[in-house]
Structure formats: C-alpha cells, structure tokens
Enzyme design. Structure first.
Site, short mmCIF file in Angstrom:
data_model
loop_
_atom_site.label_atom_id
_atom_site.label_comp_id
_atom_site.label_asym_id
_atom_site.label_seq_id
_atom_site.Cartn_x
_atom_site.Cartn_y
_atom_site.Cartn_z
N HIS A 61 1.67 -16.61 -23.20
CA HIS A 61 1.78 -15.44 -24.07
C HIS A 61 2.53 -14.31 -23.35
CE1 HIS A 61 -0.84 -17.50 -26.90
NE2 HIS A 61 -0.37 -16.66 -27.78
N TYR A 76 12.53 -23.60 -21.78
CA TYR A 76 13.80 -23.02 -21.34
C TYR A 76 14.77 -22.86 -22.51
CZ TYR A 76 12.05 -23.11 -16.73
OH TYR A 76 11.28 -22.85 -15.65
N HIS A 88 -0.68 -17.23 -19.70
CA HIS A 88 0.64 -17.36 -19.07
C HIS A 88 1.75 -17.44 -20.11
CE1 HIS A 88 4.02 -19.07 -16.91
NE2 HIS A 88 3.95 -20.14 -17.68
#
Lengths: 167, 551
Positions: free
Chosen positions: B374, B225, B372
């Site tokens: 990438h 995040y 995922h």
C-alpha cells in the site's frame, strides 16, 4: 555513457550496501544453515497416512529426547489436526518447556494453507503434495497463537491453534 | 521529442476510454477496500450476507489488475500517439485491445460477484473457481497483448520513417515496459490456459499446485514493475518539464529502464521463500537477482533529485536547500507524484526486507506485506497516476485544470497521504506482531497476543475511511476534468534534453541485445528449478469447490 561524479559515489554507496546485505544473508544461509525451509519431500495429498509421521496415532506433540520434541500436524480446511487427547477430544493446544527444541512437521490433505506460530520465526507454506518442516528453539515464555496465514477458503480465519511455552 | 504531435479527437476518445474504466475501477475497488477495513475492525458486519473474501477478491482483482492495466495502457497509448504517432489501423487495434480487456473484466467481475470465484487475486489452486473467472482474466491479458504489439508496431513504423534517429525517450520507455509485460505475462497465460482452464472445465483431473504457483509468481513480481515503470516515465520525462527544467540525462533514463527490464523477471522465487518444494540455493540466487532491481531505482532517485536541484539553481535559488524550498509545491501535477516519491523510500526499504532470504519468514503472509504494497503501489504509483491524470485528462478532453480543481487536487493528495500513513503504519506494526494478511476478523479464541492486533485493525479502518474520502474526491475531480471544466488547452508536458547533452549511445537501442540478456537471465534463474519441480512432482491435486462456498 557519462556519469556524474556524485552519481558514481551514490551508486557505489548503494551497490556497496546491497553487496553487504547479500554477504550477510549468504553467510547466514550457507555457513550458519538458516535457509528458509525447503525439503523437497513429496507425499500423496489423498493418502497422507501412508507417511509415518502423519498416521493418526503419530499426530501431535511427542518428546523424542530430553528437551527435544516433534510435532506432527495435518492441515485441512479449516482445521489443524494435532491428534486427540486421552479423552479422545481433538488437541487445540500444545505445551513445551522453555528452551526446548521443537521440530514442526506439517502437510495438507486438501488445499494450500499457512502455518505461522505468531511471534516466532516459525512460518511455513503448507502445500498439497509436500511436507513442510522447520526446527526451532522455543526461547520465550508465553502463549503463541498459531494462525493459518495463507488463504484457504471462506473459513480461513477460523483455523488456528495455540502453542504454550512454560517456564 | 522536440516536435510533439497533436492528438486528434478520435485518438483522444480511445485514450479516454481507458481512463473511464480506470476511474470506475478506482471507485468500485476503493469501496471494497473500505468495507474490508471496516469488517476487519470487528465493529461492522457486511450487509446482505456478502462474504468478506468476495470483496477481498474484487478489491485485489479490480485495483491490482483492472485499474492499473487500463490506466497504463491508456497512458502509454497517449505517450505513443504524442511522440511517434498512431495510424488509423493502429487505432483500430487499440480499440480491439480495449474491448477485449473490458469483456474479460466484466466476465471475471460477474463471476466473482455471484460468489463463484472467492479465490482472491492469486488463484490458489487447488481451490477451483468457475471457468468464466479464468477465461475472463485470460481475455484481459490477451487484450493487453494486442496493445503490446500495437505499441511495438508504432515505434517500428516511426523508426522506418526516421532512419538513424534515436527513438523518442517516452516511446522507448513504453516499449520496454510492454516488452517486460509480454515476457512476464507468458507465465500466467501458460498457467491459465494450460493448467487452470482445462482443469476447471473438468478436462484435466488434477493440477500441479507448485508449478501453478511458480508460473504465477514468475509473472507476479514483474507485474509490480509494470505498474511502477509508467510512474518512472513521468518522473524522468514529465516532472522535469512541470518544474520548468530539462531532462537530466537521456542515456541514464534509458539505461535504468533496460536494467529494470533485465532484473524484474527472474526474481519470482522471493515470493515463494517459505514454500517446501523449491531448492533453497535457487531461492537464494533469485534473492540476489531481486536485489539488483534496486540499482536502477537508486539511479532514478539520483536523477530526479539532480533535476530538482539543477532547475532550482538555474532559476537563481541559492543556499544548500534553497532550490528545494522553491519547488512548485502548489502545483498538484508536481505535488502528488512528489509525495509518491517520498513514500517509495520506506516502501522500497520494506521491499528489501521482504525479499531477504531468511528475514522473510518473520513477515511472510503477515499484514506487513499489505502495508508494504500500500506504500509502493497504492501510494507511490497511484499518486503519480493521479498526478498524470490532472493534465492528461483535460489535455485529451480539451479542457483546463482550473485553479480550483488544482486546489482540490492538493487537498486530495493530502487526504491520501494522511489516510495511507495511518493505515500502512498500522499494517506494518501489526504484521511485525504476527497478524496475518488476507483474513477476515477473528479473535482466534481470544489469546492475549490476538488482543494486541485488534487495536491496529481499528486504526486501519480509520485510515481506510480517510482514504475512501480521498477516492470520492478524486472521482469528483476526474468527472470535472472529463466533462465540466472550462474549455481550453492543457499542456502535455514532455521535458526536453539540454542543448549540449551528450549523445545517447546507440547500443541502448539494441533490442536484440537487451531482450536477449533478459531471456538468458530468465533461463538461468528458472530452467533447473522448473525441471526440478516437474521431476519431483507429487501426485496432482484434485479440485476443491466447497472451501470457497461453491456448492
């Protein structure tokens, strides 16, 4: 804080889907008991033989009841120890009939490994000091490659075995 | 935000230093990625006896930690400088953070390159790397903390000088991201300082493996995040200006950042779903918390497309999708981030699969996961960073993004999209078929099942090659923008609020409240399980050097 009407709809739809997903996952986990494997059972990684399941003579495949099997494995860099066959050679392949229930029990003597029977739901982390355990029904016929899917060193990709499910 | 500050030359030099490291890292890390896909196709052997896992470690560390952290800190310093200003003293601490991070990076990089740290990016105790590897990484983190407190101080000084005013949106977002980074990196810092360094130096005989993994993943998910939030900053507050519109809603943007702060940290167990030593109920609780992170992302998606539509309609484009047709497709500052947003749809959906309590066992540690991230990091985040660099770099160097460089940028974005689509799709499919991640090429004694994987590995090599062409082009564009493009003024695009916008609620700036809730959630999600881990801990693990090729 002001929210646009469309945004409220969008968020209610989004959060509703998430809630639905979680209810499904929670139902499967707590009512059907399909938690990911977690047994919180500890073992001394330098003395795994002290545990009955991981004594050299108990390694490998064993039928415990009609159609019910236990497989005991000790992982180490870069090998899965399934015990030895009648000629004293290391076992690299185990065979079970279709529809049998198999309990995989595995631990490691050294570093972290993975244990995945590719093409099935058997997929576990194997960590020093812990016993990983997963029971499954082998529903499909075929040869399944067991791969170490967690990095364990520079021979990682040479660590494998085979599970054959026959008719 | 109405009054943008001018960036002085000496400040620009600081921000650009971070950019140089970023793009150098892109080239080195990208080359390692190319070599990996080639080696794994089975048709190519690495030269000079280089080990596959060495380049895998370099690829992960240099792109996942060095490129991202340097770009983010440089970009965020520029945002702070532009919105709240930077003092001489703050610039000085900014340089401290740069040099500390660079020293740490060089230290870790050398250790990896001489083969003393083939432990990949997530450490893997009880594999033991050379102490210089851990110390180097600790320096990178400590350097980033210097930046964290410099940013906090910048906003604090501004607040004192502008009593009662709400902080500039972008400065608020930077502080949220840095607060999250600081709280999350405490976990990995504790693990490195208390567990790894003493153990690798021989002062501690054993290490608690499960605890080290738990502390790593406490940091490892918020880390993604930390990469994503700067992209969100651009989507919320910069892209609207590029397309000629206004900020959709100041309060909504702040709210979604607060939610991301609260829900990004207490979720690390979803990386540990298939581990034997953690209670399944606590795993489930963290799965629920993980799903919460989706909500601010849904808010972001809505607000961005609402901005697109509002702007298009205001310009007079009619019909249900007329506004969509007239978006500035030929402006790379818009196109690259837009492709990133689109990639986030399958990327995010895949993330929900990964985090699902039992579904995870189908894809855990398969190359699906690599596919995922990438999509999410290497497409959504990176293309947005590129989109930022197209105006930030010329703005800082006093040059212009010429029409020719703009066109090259568009070609770059398309090459990236094609390469990534091929590579990531192949990874997703191979993962569903059971192909493992983090593995060198292997036929595993030639089973039929393995044969079905190898074709996808060849596709990954093709995708990887196309991507590397994209990287080389990007490096060329960066060098042009930094040193050769014609002198001029490039806009620092910051969107303004609507004239009649609702006032932003004061509570959104109540730091005690939001950080307090964040800490409460972390304590809720981690106290009992960590206590459990310590109580039920097995004998510690002694170090292992030989499996990673250390004598």
């Amino acid at each position: 804080m002001h929210l646009h009407k469309f945004e409220k709809i969008w968020l209610i739809f989004g959060m509703g889907s998430l809630a639905l997903f979680l209810v499904i996952i929670g139902f499967a986990a707590f009512w059907k008991g399909t938690h990911p494997q977690s047994h919180i059972e500890i073992i001394d990684p330098e003395n795994v033989e002290a545990h009955d399941s991981f004594k050299p003579e108990n390694l490998g495949l064993r039928e415990v009841a009609e159609g019910k099997y236990i497989v005991n494995i000790v992982a180490s860099a870069f090998n899965y120890d399934f015990g030895t066959d009648a000629d004293g050679k290391p076992v690299k392949k185990i065979r079970v009939p279709k529809g049998s229930t198999v309990l995989f029990q595995i631990t490691t003597k050294d570093v972290v490994h993975g244990f995945q029977v590719a093409g099935t739901n058997v997929n576990m982390m194997v960590e020093p000091g812990h016993v990983s355990r997963l029971e499954t029904e082998m529903k499909n016929v075929g040869e399944f490659t067991v791969v170490c899917n967690e990095y364990c060193g520079i021979g990682h990709h040479q660590m494998f075995a085979t599970v054959e499910v026959y008719e | 935000m109405m009054n943008q500050l001018k960036i002085a030359k000496k400040d620009a030099r600081l921000y650009m230093s971070f950019m140089y490291v970023t793009f150098a890292a892109l080239l080195v890390g990208g080359l390692m990625g190319l070599l990996q896909t080639l080696a794994r196709s089975g048709k190519f052997t690495l030269p000079f006896g280089i080990n596959y896992y060495t380049i895998l470690t370099v690829h992960g560390v240099i792109l996942g930690l060095v490129l991202t952290t340097f770009f983010i800190i440089g970009f965020q310093f520029a945002l702070m400088g532009k919105t709240v200003g930077i003092s001489d003293k703050q610039r000085k601490t900014g340089w401290w953070s740069f040099w500390l991070m660079l020293a740490g990076t060089v230290m870790a990089a050398i250790t990896i390159l001489v083969g003393q740290a083939n432990v990949l990016y997530t450490f893997y105790a009880p594999l033991r790397a050379h102490p210089a590897f851990y110390i180097g990484l600790a320096l990178v983190i400590v350097g980033s903390w210097v930046a964290v407190f410099t940013n906090f101080h910048q906003l604090y000084v501004w607040k004192k000088a502008n009593k009662g005013q709400k902080s500039p949106l972008l400065a608020f977002m930077v502080v949220i991201n840095m607060a999250m980074w600081f709280i999350a990196s405490l976990g990995v810092a504790a693990s490195v300082l208390i567990q790894f360094i003493p153990w690798s130096l021989g002062y501690a005989e054993t290490i608690n493996v499960l605890l080290s993994r738990t502390l790593f993943w406490y940091f490892g998910h918020p880390l993604v995040y930390f990469w994503l939030l700067p992209a969100y900053m651009a989507w919320y507050a910069i892209i609207p200006k590029i397309i000629g519109g206004k900020l959709f809603s100041d309060s909504l943007a702040r709210m979604s950042f607060i939610l991301l702060l609260m829900f990004s940290i207490p979720v690390g167990f979803h990386h540990q779903l298939t581990e034997p030593g953690i209670d399944p109920t606590w795993k489930f609780i963290q799965v629920v918390l993980t799903f919460m992170v989706v909500i601010p992302t849904l808010m972001t998606a809505f607000s961005i497309f609402a901005t697109f539509e509002t702007t298009g309609r205001r310009k007079g484009h009619k019909g249900l999708f007329g506004w969509f047709k007239h978006l500035p497709w030929k402006d790379v500052r818009f196109l690259a981030p837009f492709i990133g947003m689109v990639a986030f749809i399958p990327g995010g959906a895949g993330g929900i699969v990964n985090a699902s309590h039992q579904m995870n066992s189908l894809i855990h540690n398969t190359i699906w996961v690599t596919g995922h991230f990438h999509l999410t990091v290497a497409t959504t985040v990176i293309l947005t960073y590129f989109g930022i660099a197209y105006w930030l770099v010329p703005h800082l160097t006093g040059r212009r993004l010429t029409p020719r460089l703009n066109k090259l940028g568009i070609i770059q974005a398309i090459i990236w999209t094609v390469g990534m689509t091929i590579m990531s799709t192949a990874m997703h499919i191979q993962g569903l078929l059971g192909g493992p991640r983090r593995s060198n090429f292997s036929t595993y004694a030639g089973g039929d099942q393995v044969q079905t994987w190898i074709g996808y590995q060849a596709a990954q090599a093709i995708g990887g090659t196309i991507l590397f062409i994209g990287i080389v082009l990007m490096i060329y564009i960066f060098i042009q923008l930094a040193f050769f493009a014609p002198r001029g003024v490039e806009e620092f695009p910051i969107a303004e609020e609507e004239v009649d916008a609702d006032p932003t609620p004061k509570v959104l700036e109540n730091w005690y409240l939001w950080i307090g809730i964040t800490i409460a959630l972390i304590l809720f999600a981690y106290t009992i399980p960590v206590f459990d881990i310590l109580k039920h801990s097995p004998p510690g693990s002694v170090p292992f050097d030989w499996p990673i090729g250390r004598p």
